[in-house]
Design an enzyme around this catalytic site. Structure first.
Site, PDB file in Angstrom:
ATOM      1  N   GLU A 162      39.407  35.380 -43.401  1.00  0.00           N
ATOM      2  CA  GLU A 162      38.543  35.063 -42.431  1.00  0.00           C
ATOM      3  C   GLU A 162      38.915  33.774 -41.673  1.00  0.00           C
ATOM      4  O   GLU A 162      39.283  32.743 -42.283  1.00  0.00           O
ATOM      5  CB  GLU A 162      36.992  34.929 -42.926  1.00  0.00           C
ATOM      6  CG  GLU A 162      35.857  34.775 -41.809  1.00  0.00           C
ATOM      7  CD  GLU A 162      36.012  35.476 -40.955  1.00  0.00           C
ATOM      8  OE1 GLU A 162      35.871  36.886 -41.177  1.00  0.00           O
ATOM      9  OE2 GLU A 162      36.411  35.322 -39.744  1.00  0.00           O
ATOM     10  N   LYS A 222      46.952  33.279 -43.802  1.00  0.00           N
ATOM     11  CA  LYS A 222      45.545  32.622 -44.120  1.00  0.00           C
ATOM     12  C   LYS A 222      45.948  31.001 -44.328  1.00  0.00           C
ATOM     13  O   LYS A 222      45.534  30.023 -43.525  1.00  0.00           O
ATOM     14  CB  LYS A 222      44.625  33.296 -44.701  1.00  0.00           C
ATOM     15  CG  LYS A 222      43.326  32.289 -45.141  1.00  0.00           C
ATOM     16  CD  LYS A 222      42.696  32.081 -43.879  1.00  0.00           C
ATOM     17  CE  LYS A 222      41.623  30.779 -43.850  1.00  0.00           C
ATOM     18  NZ  LYS A 222      40.752  30.974 -42.625  1.00  0.00           N
ATOM     19  N   CYS A 278      37.825  23.680 -46.518  1.00  0.00           N
ATOM     20  CA  CYS A 278      38.918  24.342 -46.787  1.00  0.00           C
ATOM     21  C   CYS A 278      40.355  23.909 -46.595  1.00  0.00           C
ATOM     22  O   CYS A 278      41.425  23.976 -47.050  1.00  0.00           O
ATOM     23  CB  CYS A 278      38.974  25.674 -45.804  1.00  0.00           C
ATOM     24  SG  CYS A 278      37.638  26.806 -46.529  1.00  0.00           S
TER      25      CYS A 278
HETATM   26  P1  NAD Z   1      30.261  29.282 -50.369  1.00  0.00           P
HETATM   27  O1  NAD Z   1      30.282  28.367 -51.392  1.00  0.00           O
HETATM   28  O2  NAD Z   1      29.637  28.758 -49.224  1.00  0.00           O
HETATM   29  O3  NAD Z   1      29.700  30.707 -50.904  1.00  0.00           O
HETATM   30  C1  NAD Z   1      30.462  31.272 -52.054  1.00  0.00           C
HETATM   31  C2  NAD Z   1      29.050  31.887 -52.485  1.00  0.00           C
HETATM   32  O4  NAD Z   1      29.634  32.770 -53.803  1.00  0.00           O
HETATM   33  C3  NAD Z   1      28.124  30.973 -53.297  1.00  0.00           C
HETATM   34  O5  NAD Z   1      26.739  31.023 -52.858  1.00  0.00           O
HETATM   35  C4  NAD Z   1      28.242  31.523 -55.054  1.00  0.00           C
HETATM   36  O6  NAD Z   1      26.907  31.344 -55.473  1.00  0.00           O
HETATM   37  C5  NAD Z   1      28.818  33.043 -54.762  1.00  0.00           C
HETATM   38  N1  NAD Z   1      29.341  33.462 -56.037  1.00  0.00           N
HETATM   39  C6  NAD Z   1      30.570  32.683 -56.530  1.00  0.00           C
HETATM   40  N2  NAD Z   1      30.653  33.668 -57.681  1.00  0.00           N
HETATM   41  C7  NAD Z   1      30.029  34.646 -57.430  1.00  0.00           C
HETATM   42  C8  NAD Z   1      29.889  35.833 -58.623  1.00  0.00           C
HETATM   43  N3  NAD Z   1      30.582  36.125 -59.608  1.00  0.00           N
HETATM   44  N4  NAD Z   1      28.932  36.781 -58.212  1.00  0.00           N
HETATM   45  C9  NAD Z   1      27.896  36.738 -56.865  1.00  0.00           C
HETATM   46  N5  NAD Z   1      27.935  35.598 -56.208  1.00  0.00           N
HETATM   47  C10 NAD Z   1      29.077  34.600 -56.498  1.00  0.00           C
HETATM   48  O7  NAD Z   1      31.863  29.466 -49.722  1.00  0.00           O
HETATM   49  P2  NAD Z   1      32.367  29.768 -48.280  1.00  0.00           P
HETATM   50  O8  NAD Z   1      32.409  28.634 -47.448  1.00  0.00           O
HETATM   51  O9  NAD Z   1      31.469  30.859 -47.902  1.00  0.00           O
HETATM   52  O10 NAD Z   1      33.941  30.040 -48.579  1.00  0.00           O
HETATM   53  C11 NAD Z   1      34.157  31.451 -49.463  1.00  0.00           C
HETATM   54  C12 NAD Z   1      35.657  31.727 -49.215  1.00  0.00           C
HETATM   55  O11 NAD Z   1      36.046  31.937 -47.922  1.00  0.00           O
HETATM   56  C13 NAD Z   1      36.433  30.631 -49.677  1.00  0.00           C
HETATM   57  O12 NAD Z   1      37.633  30.985 -50.294  1.00  0.00           O
HETATM   58  C14 NAD Z   1      36.844  30.000 -48.422  1.00  0.00           C
HETATM   59  O13 NAD Z   1      38.107  29.466 -48.683  1.00  0.00           O
HETATM   60  C15 NAD Z   1      37.070  31.106 -47.418  1.00  0.00           C
HETATM   61  N6  NAD Z   1      36.669  30.729 -46.288  1.00  0.00           N
HETATM   62  C16 NAD Z   1      35.734  29.732 -45.567  1.00  0.00           C
HETATM   63  C17 NAD Z   1      35.402  29.297 -44.396  1.00  0.00           C
HETATM   64  C18 NAD Z   1      34.172  28.553 -43.953  1.00  0.00           C
HETATM   65  O14 NAD Z   1      34.376  28.105 -42.666  1.00  0.00           O
HETATM   66  N7  NAD Z   1      33.485  28.012 -44.692  1.00  0.00           N
HETATM   67  C19 NAD Z   1      36.088  30.132 -43.310  1.00  0.00           C
HETATM   68  C20 NAD Z   1      37.143  31.006 -43.981  1.00  0.00           C
HETATM   69  C21 NAD Z   1      37.228  31.238 -45.089  1.00  0.00           C
HETATM   70  C1  UGA Z   2      38.683  25.711 -40.350  1.00  0.00           C
HETATM   71  C2  UGA Z   2      39.522  26.585 -39.484  1.00  0.00           C
HETATM   72  O1  UGA Z   2      39.439  26.083 -38.007  1.00  0.00           O
HETATM   73  C3  UGA Z   2      39.160  28.161 -39.233  1.00  0.00           C
HETATM   74  O2  UGA Z   2      39.905  28.745 -38.638  1.00  0.00           O
HETATM   75  C4  UGA Z   2      39.154  28.567 -40.881  1.00  0.00           C
HETATM   76  O3  UGA Z   2      38.777  29.885 -41.074  1.00  0.00           O
HETATM   77  C5  UGA Z   2      38.423  27.692 -41.963  1.00  0.00           C
HETATM   78  O4  UGA Z   2      38.865  26.133 -41.621  1.00  0.00           O
HETATM   79  C6  UGA Z   2      38.585  27.842 -43.211  1.00  0.00           C
HETATM   80  O5  UGA Z   2      39.409  28.641 -43.498  1.00  0.00           O
HETATM   81  O6  UGA Z   2      37.606  27.264 -43.722  1.00  0.00           O
HETATM   82  P1  UGA Z   2      36.482  24.531 -40.058  1.00  0.00           P
HETATM   83  O7  UGA Z   2      36.928  23.631 -41.481  1.00  0.00           O
HETATM   84  O8  UGA Z   2      34.923  25.303 -40.294  1.00  0.00           O
HETATM   85  O9  UGA Z   2      37.413  25.744 -40.003  1.00  0.00           O
HETATM   86  O10 UGA Z   2      36.336  23.539 -38.825  1.00  0.00           O
HETATM   87  P2  UGA Z   2      37.281  23.148 -37.835  1.00  0.00           P
HETATM   88  O11 UGA Z   2      36.782  23.347 -36.461  1.00  0.00           O
HETATM   89  O12 UGA Z   2      38.663  23.617 -38.117  1.00  0.00           O
HETATM   90  O13 UGA Z   2      37.157  21.547 -38.272  1.00  0.00           O
HETATM   91  C7  UGA Z   2      37.788  21.103 -39.365  1.00  0.00           C
HETATM   92  C8  UGA Z   2      37.736  19.717 -39.477  1.00  0.00           C
HETATM   93  O14 UGA Z   2      38.891  18.997 -38.717  1.00  0.00           O
HETATM   94  C9  UGA Z   2      36.590  18.888 -39.101  1.00  0.00           C
HETATM   95  O15 UGA Z   2      36.184  17.776 -39.767  1.00  0.00           O
HETATM   96  C10 UGA Z   2      36.752  18.529 -37.505  1.00  0.00           C
HETATM   97  O16 UGA Z   2      35.994  17.638 -37.240  1.00  0.00           O
HETATM   98  C11 UGA Z   2      38.355  18.259 -37.698  1.00  0.00           C
HETATM   99  N1  UGA Z   2      38.973  18.058 -36.363  1.00  0.00           N
HETATM  100  C12 UGA Z   2      39.168  19.426 -35.807  1.00  0.00           C
HETATM  101  C13 UGA Z   2      39.536  17.151 -35.964  1.00  0.00           C
HETATM  102  O17 UGA Z   2      39.432  15.803 -36.354  1.00  0.00           O
HETATM  103  N2  UGA Z   2      40.190  17.320 -34.649  1.00  0.00           N
HETATM  104  C14 UGA Z   2      40.360  18.306 -33.897  1.00  0.00           C
HETATM  105  O18 UGA Z   2      41.045  18.390 -32.787  1.00  0.00           O
HETATM  106  C15 UGA Z   2      39.855  19.456 -34.678  1.00  0.00           C
END
Ligand code: NAD
Ligand code: UGA
Length: 464
Positions: A162, A222, A278
């Site tokens: 994602e 990713k 992340c």
């Molecule tokens: P999160 O902690 O918000 O959510 C994960 C959820 O999974 C939790 O609510 C937890 O209770 C649940 N969980 C864990 N083990 C479980 C199990 N065995 N059965 C059922 N539920 C279970 O995490 P997130 O931010 O959604 O991130 C999830 C993944 O996506 C991570 O690998 C992260 O790196 C990736 N990711 C996150 C973002 C972002 O913006 N947060 C963007 C892209 C990718």
């Molecule tokens: C980031 C990536 O942008 C997503 O594509 C990815 O899916 C995600 O991580 C993930 O894998 O979790 P996110 O962390 O939600 O998304 O937010 P960003 O907009 O990337 O910002 C990350 C951090 O960098 C923030 O603290 C933001 O303030 C900072 N940032 C971003 C800067 O300081 N300067 C910039 O120009 C951009």
């Protein structure tokens, strides 16, 4: 292959919004999002959609439309797995805090638990999708666990990382730059599985934006994308320090550099340091993978992105102490913004946590205002660092409901999240209520220097 039932394990920042959008765009598919966290599921099911656990602009409207129609939130993980043709694994993959790879490798215990549960419960063929961000070659581990159950079920494993960013998740999901799907394209069954997932996204994503690759390229892309994005932020932040020494302005430099179409203007905004769940964890994971293959130069190269980010947070806090006549002991400092960026209530790895911790170690009294982050989260974040007794955090950190109260009688303000509303504050009133000289530290380059200096503030901004 027509998909009728989707299950997503993990109702977090990725699982919740992603599945809400799939459900909205594919009304003929039933989507069930499951989680072991009962409180979280209860919040997703709250009658008032404004109480869903994740704040994202536009999300509550989509949930209101699809929930109860073809979008369901449940704690019955087994039932949802059993019913599904397609299972997304969207659980957390934090940095390991113990054992081999501590502080670097991704902790895959939640992923493994999901695989074992799927293997135990499934009675029909499944497409299992890695939605979580995972080290390259994790699909091999999943396959190993799933294929060794001996219950005759066929599993196809896809990688579908994602790319949404928090705060703009709904827009990113509705209109993605690309959707990446990695699968076993060498086999007929693998191709069918990839096509089934392509068909889901094709409900709203143009075909040319749906990219299919082998599984390993997808997993590694990713980590690479996040590493490149974070590297840009560390690069511009490195320049911000040089700007402060030389009279250059980092915003002007970023504009001039970003107008080169080969470089581009995005992700060149200097800040107090990147946060979020992340960037740091994914780069540490990349460093760990490189090291485990003996690629030490590759590992050192990427580790520098993290070291620069740590330096940026530390030097911002140190500058506050230095500017306030080398001591903040007993001084009230207002922190505006605790979330790691605007338009989210997520605080994971937020720079604010580290700046506050630094100032608390210097015996400051901290008052925090954030429009979306709850008090208990702020205390949890500080307690997690283990820098002092939890009681101390509650004694020396106060959380208030508006920025004026935060600033009243303070020696300094540190603006740490770029919430739009901070630009519209009555800064004259804030100034009048502060102790003098009134210091204002802008960690986001949000505020205009001229007007703040005219009011009387001693103004400091990153890279200027
Ligand atoms: P999160 O902690 O918000 O959510 C994960 C959820 O999974 C939790 O609510 C937890 O209770 C649940 N969980 C864990 N083990 C479980 C199990 N065995 N059965 C059922 N539920 C279970 O995490 P997130 O931010 O959604 O991130 C999830 C993944 O996506 C991570 O690998 C992260 O790196 C990736 N990711 C996150 C973002 C972002 O913006 N947060 C963007 C892209 C990718
Ligand atoms: C980031 C990536 O942008 C997503 O594509 C990815 O899916 C995600 O991580 C993930 O894998 O979790 P996110 O962390 O939600 O998304 O937010 P960003 O907009 O990337 O910002 C990350 C951090 O960098 C923030 O603290 C933001 O303030 C900072 N940032 C971003 C800067 O300081 N300067 C910039 O120009 C951009």
């Amino acid at each position: 292959m027509k998909i009728k039932n989707i299950c997503c394990i993990g109702a977090g920042y990725v699982g919740g919004p992603t599945m809400a959008v799939i459900a909205q765009k594919c009304p003929e598919i039933n989507v069930t999002v499951v989680d072991i966290n009962e409180k979280r599921i209860a919040a997703w099911n709250d009658n008032d959609v404004d109480n869903i656990p994740i704040y994202e602009p536009g999300l509550s409207k989509i949930v209101a439309e699809a929930r109860g129609r073809n979008l369901f939130f449940s704690t019955d993980v087994d039932a949802a797995i059993d019913k599904a043709d397609m299972i997304f694994i969207s659980v957390n993959t934090p940095t390991k805090t113990y054992g081999i790879g501590k502080g670097m490798a991704a902790d895959l215990k939640f992923i493994e638990l999901c695989a074992r549960q799927i293997a135990r419960v499934s009675t029909s063929d499944k497409i299992v999708i890695e939605k979580s961000t995972l080290p390259v070659r994790t699909a091999e581990t999943l396959k190993n666990i799933l294929d060794n159950t001996g219950n005759g079920v066929n599993y196809q494993i896809l990688s579908n990382p994602e790319f949404l960013a928090e705060g703009t998740a709904v827009d990113d999901l509705m209109n993605p730059d690309r959707v990446l799907i990695g699968g076993d394209i060498e086999t007929e069954k693998g191709k069918e599985a990839v096509q089934a997932l392509v068909d889901v996204y094709a409900h709203w994503v143009p075909n040319e934006r749906i990219l299919t690759t082998n599984v390993w390229s997808s997993e590694l892309s990713k980590l690479t994308a996040n590493a490149f994005l974070a590297q840009r932020v560390s690069s511009i932040n490195a320049m911000s320090e040089l700007c402060e020494k030389t009279g250059a302005d980092v915003n002007e430099v970023a504009k001039a550099v970003g107008m080169d179409s080969r470089i581009g203007s995005k992700f060149l905004k200097s800040s107090v340091g990147f946060g979020g769940s992340c960037f740091q964890k994914d780069i540490l994971n990349l460093v760990y993978i490189a090291k485990s293959f003996g690629l030490h130069e590759v590992a050192d190269y990427w580790e520098q992105v993290i070291l620069m980010n740590d330096h940026q947070k530390r030097r911002f806090a140190a500058n506050i102490v230095k500017t306030l006549f080398n001591t903040v002991s007993g001084k009230k400092i207002a922190i505006l913004g605790w979330a790691f960026k605007k338009d989210t209530n997520d605080t994971r790895e937020s720079a604010a946590i580290y700046v506050a911790d630094y100032l608390l170690n210097e015996q400051a009294e901290i008052v925090v205002y954030d429009p979306k982050v709850k008090s208990e989260q702020i205390y949890t974040d500080l307690d997690y660092l283990n820098s002092r007794a939890e009681k101390e955090n509650r004694t020396h950190v106060t959380i208030v409901g508006n920025p004026y109260e935060a600033a009243k009688d303070s020696h300094a303000i540190a603006l740490l999240t770029e919430w739009d509303e901070f630009n519209e504050l009555d800064w004259k009133k804030i100034y009048d209520d502060m102790l003098k000289p009134a210091f204002l530290f802008d960690g986001r380059r949000l505020l205009e220097r001229k007007t703040k200096e005219k009011i009387g503030f001693e103004f400091y901004a990153i890279g200027n």
